[in-house]
Design an enzyme around this catalytic site. Structure first.
Site, mmCIF file in Angstrom:
data_model
loop_
_atom_site.group_PDB
_atom_site.id
_atom_site.type_symbol
_atom_site.label_atom_id
_atom_site.label_comp_id
_atom_site.label_asym_id
_atom_site.label_seq_id
_atom_site.Cartn_x
_atom_site.Cartn_y
_atom_site.Cartn_z
ATOM 1 N N GLU A 154 3.214 -0.734 4.672
ATOM 2 C CA GLU A 154 3.739 -0.955 3.320
ATOM 3 C C GLU A 154 5.253 -0.877 3.289
ATOM 4 O O GLU A 154 5.922 -1.650 2.591
ATOM 5 C CB GLU A 154 3.152 0.102 2.360
ATOM 6 C CG GLU A 154 3.393 -0.187 0.872
ATOM 7 C CD GLU A 154 4.694 0.372 0.320
ATOM 8 O OE1 GLU A 154 5.037 0.032 -0.819
ATOM 9 O OE2 GLU A 154 5.401 1.138 1.019
ATOM 10 N N ASP A 191 1.746 4.490 6.369
ATOM 11 C CA ASP A 191 3.054 4.539 7.031
ATOM 12 C C ASP A 191 4.102 5.199 6.149
ATOM 13 O O ASP A 191 3.938 5.321 4.938
ATOM 14 C CB ASP A 191 3.511 3.132 7.461
ATOM 15 C CG ASP A 191 3.739 2.201 6.288
ATOM 16 O OD1 ASP A 191 2.979 2.274 5.302
ATOM 17 O OD2 ASP A 191 4.695 1.405 6.340
HETATM 18 ZN ZN LIG Z 1 5.165 4.096 -0.733
#
Ligand SMILES: [Zn+2]
Ligand SMILES: *[C@@H]1O[C@H](CO)[C@@H](O)[C@H](O)[C@H]1NC(C)=O
Ligand SMILES: *[C@@H]1O[C@H](CO)[C@@H](O)[C@H](O)[C@H]1NC(C)=O
Ligand SMILES: *[C@@H]1O[C@H](CO)[C@@H](O)[C@H](O)[C@H]1NC(C)=O
Length: 508
Positions: free
Chosen positions: A219, A154
Site C-alpha cells: 500500500e 507493509d
Molecule cells: Zn496506511
C-alpha cells in the site's frame, strides 16, 4: 470516474458561476447585518440540524450476539500478537524494493498467531500476489451481499538512527503505549481485525452476512501488486461488495469542537504528478545564451507556485464534515458552521492559512523535484522538475492539467503527466447508507462521547483500487489521535495505547 459533485461544475462557465455566488453572498451579508430576523432564522437552522438520524439496522446486524469480554489471558495474547507483528520489518522502500523476506515471515506469523482463523470451516484463505491475503468468512445467509474489511501489512521505512525514543521495530511499551512503525499505519488494523475474528470464532460465532478481509502488502508504494491483485481476483469471480472499510481517518480530539470526533473518510483527493522539462543545446559557461534551461524551468516552476488553484471550500464533500460537526462548535462558530451557504468563503479564507487545513480547501501544488547541471562551468542541456498536485473533489484531472499548461505558457517547457487519477467518488452518508450507518453505530456504541462525521482523505489508500466493486468506500480506523500525534504517522515515535488497541479489537 468523476464524482457527482463535479457535475455541478461545467468548466466552461465556472468563472461566471463563482462570480454569481459571490454576488449572492454579498447580498446575504448585507441582509444579515440589517435585520435580526435572519439571525433568528440562522439560530433555528443551527438548532434543528440533525444530530443522530440513521437507518434502523436489523437486530442481527447491530450485534455479534457474542460478547467479547477480554480477560487477562486474552489481553496478553492480543498484545503479544500485535508486538510480534510490529517486530517484523515489512517495509516498502520503493515499488521495486519491498522487504520480501519480512513479508514471507509475516505470512507464517499470521498462521501461528491466528490458528482458529486458519483452521475454521467458515473461513477460506487465499494468498494473493505471494504476500497479500484474502480471507472469506462465510455467512449463514448467502443472499446477503458481502462487505470487505481492508488493511495493509507493509509500513514506511524507519531507521534506527532516527529520533525515536525506542527502536522503531522493537514494539517496546512505554507508559501504556506500544511504540513502533505500523502501530497506527496499519498493523493495528491488520492484527485487530484478525484478532477479533480469532476470538469470535473460538466462541462459536457465525455471521449472518458473509464478509472478506483483504490485506495488501504494498500500500505504501501504491498497491499495484497487492490491492490490485485482490481486486482482479474478485472481478474474475464476478464479486460485488456492499461496502469497503479501509484505513484513512481516525478519532481525534484536536478539532476546535466540544468533544472528540470520528471522521469517516468518504472520498480521497485525486492526484497529478507532472514532469516539466527543458532541453537546449549544451554550451560553455563563458559564452552563455541569455537564458539557460535552468532559468527557463525555474521561472515556469515559480509561476506554478505563484498561481495556486482557486479555493474551493464549500464546493466539495468537506461541506458535509462541517455540517455534521456544526452543533459541536461553540457560539458563535456554530452559527457560522450551520450556515455554510452563507459563510463558506469566510471559513475557507481562515482554513487556507495553515497547510494542513489548506489541503481541504483546494487542489494543492507541491514542487517535489528539481534537477539540472553536472559541472560548475558547463551549461546543462537539460533540466527537469516534478510537480505533485492533490486534486480537490470539485476539480478534475483535466482542469488541473489545463491550469498547469496555461500557467507555464512556454513552449520550451515540455509537460508530461507521469501519473494521475481523478478524485475518488463520494460515498453516501444519508440514513439509507448501510456502510456509513453501521460504522457510525458501532463507533457510538463503543465511544458514546464521540461525534461521527464524514471526512475527506487528503492522502490515498489501497481502497481506491476497489472502485469498480462498490460505490461505497469508507476510510476509518477506531484509533485515537491526540493533538500532536498526527506527526507520528510516517514520522517518529508512532504508537498506540494498549487500551486503544484492546478497544479496537472489541469494536471490530
Ligand atoms: Zn496506511
Ligand atoms: C441472538 O441472541 C438472541 C437473544 O439474546 C437470540 O434470541 C437469537 O436467537 C440470537 N441469534 C443468533 C443468530 O444466535
Ligand atoms: C528485511 O526483513 C528481515 C526480517 O524478516 C530483516 O532481517 C532484514 O534486515 C530486513 N531488511 C531490510 C533492508 O530492512
Ligand atoms: C511470486 O513468487 C514467484 C516465485 O518466487 C515469482 O516468480 C513471482 O514473480 C512472484 N509474484 C509476485 C507478484 O511477486
Amino acid at each position: 470516474m468523476v464524482p457527482p459533485i463535479q457535475q455541478l461544475f461545467d468548466k466552461a462557465d465556472s468563472g461566471s458561476k463563482f462570480k454569481m455566488q459571490k454576488f449572492l453572498r454579498i447580498v446575504g451579508y448585507s441582509v444579515l447585518f440589517s435585520t435580526t430576523t435572519l439571525f433568528i432564522l440562522l439560530c433555528v437552522r443551527t438548532l434543528s440540524l440533525d444530530k443522530n438520524v440513521g437507518l434502523q439496522l436489523a437486530h442481527w446486524e447491530k450485534t455479534k450476539n457474542i460478547s467479547l469480554a477480554i480477560d487477562h489471558e486474552l489481553r496478553d495474547e492480543l498484545l503479544d500478537n500485535l508486538k510480534e507483528g510490529i517486530r517484523i520489518p515489512t517495509v516498502s522502500f520503493t515499488e521495486d524494493d519491498i522487504n520480501t523476506t519480512a513479508l514471507l515471515e509475516f505470512n507464517a506469523f499470521l498462521q501461528k498467531a491466528f490458528p482458529t482463523v486458519y483452521s475454521s470451516k467458515l473461513v477460506r484463505h487465499e494468498l494473493v500476489a505471494n504476500y497479500s491475503h484474502l480471507f472469506w468468512v462465510e455467512g449463514s445467509d448467502p443472499n446477503l451481499i458481502p462487505y470487505l474489511l481492508l488493511a495493509h501489512i507493509d509500513v514506511v521505512p524507519a531507521s534506527e538512527s532516527d529520533d525515536w525514543d525506542v527502536p522503531p521495530f522493537s514494539a517496546q511499551e512505554v507508559d501504556g503505549f506500544i511504540y513502533g512503525r505500523g502501530t497506527l499505519d496499519d498493523k493495528s488494523s491488520v492484527m485487530g481485525i484478525l484478532q477479533a475474528l480469532e476470538f469470535l470464532l473460538r466462541k462459536g460465532y457465525t455471521p449472518r452476512r458473509g464478509f472478506y478481509i483483504g490485506l495488501g502488502h504494498d500500500e505504501e508504494v501504491k498497491g499495484n501488486q497487492g490491492a490490485v491483485s485482490i481486486v482482479n481476483w474478485m472481478k474474475q469471480r464476478g464479486k460485488q461488495l456492499l461496502f469497503v472499510l479501509d484505513e484513512g481517518m481516525l478519532i481525534t480530539d484536536s478539532l476546535p469542537i466540544d468533544g472528540p470526533a470520528a471522521l469517516i473518510g468518504i472520498t480521497e483527493k485525486g492526484s497529478a504528478t507532472v514532469k516539466l522539462s527543458v532541453s537546449v543545446p549544451p554550451g560553455h559557461s563563458s559564452m552563455p545564451q541569455r537564458e539557460t534551461c535552468i532559468g527557463i524551468l525555474a521561472s515556469a516552476v515559480s509561476r506554478i507556485e505563484a498561481n495556486q488553484m482557486p479555493r474551493l471550500f464549500g464546493y466539495g464533500p468537506e461541506l458535509r464534515t462541517f455540517e455534521h460537526l456544526a452543533h459541536k462548535f461553540s457560539f458563535p462558530m456554530n452559527i457560522l458552521m450551520s450556515n455554510l451557504w452563507l459563510f463558506s468563503p469566510l471559513i475557507g479564507r481562515v482554513l487556507e492559512k495553515q497547510p494542513h487545513t489548506n489541503s481541504f480547501v483546494r487542489t494543492t501544488t507541491a514542487v517535489t523535484m528539481f534537477n539540472a547541471g553536472i559541472k560548475v562551468n558547463v551549461i546543462p542541456s537539460h533540466a527537469e522538475a516534478v510537480v505533485n498536485m492533490r486534486i480537490h473533489s470539485a476539480h478534475s484531472l483535466k482542469e488541473v492539467l489545463d491550469h498547469i499548461e496555461s500557467t507555464v505558457a512556454d513552449e520550451r517547457v515540455k509537460l508530461e503527466l507521469i501519473e494521475g487519477f481523478e478524485p475518488l467518488p463520494v460515498s453516501s452518508t444519508d440514513e439509507k447508507s448501510f456502510g456509513f450507518q453501521i460504522i457510525k453505530k458501532t463507533v457510538l456504541e463503543q465511544f458514546p462521547s464521540v461525534t461521527v462525521a464524514p471526512g475527506v482523505c487528503v492522502g490515498n489508500t489501497d481502497s481506491r483500487h476497489f472502485n469498480d466493486l462498490t460505490s461505497e468506500i469508507y476510510r476509518f480506523i477506531p484509533a485515537w489521535l491526540h493533538s500532536g500525534d498526527f506527526l507520528r504517522i510516517h514520522g517518529n515515535n508512532e504508537r498506540i495505547s494498549k487500551q486503544n488497541y484492546e478497544e479496537l479489537v472489541t469494536l471490530v
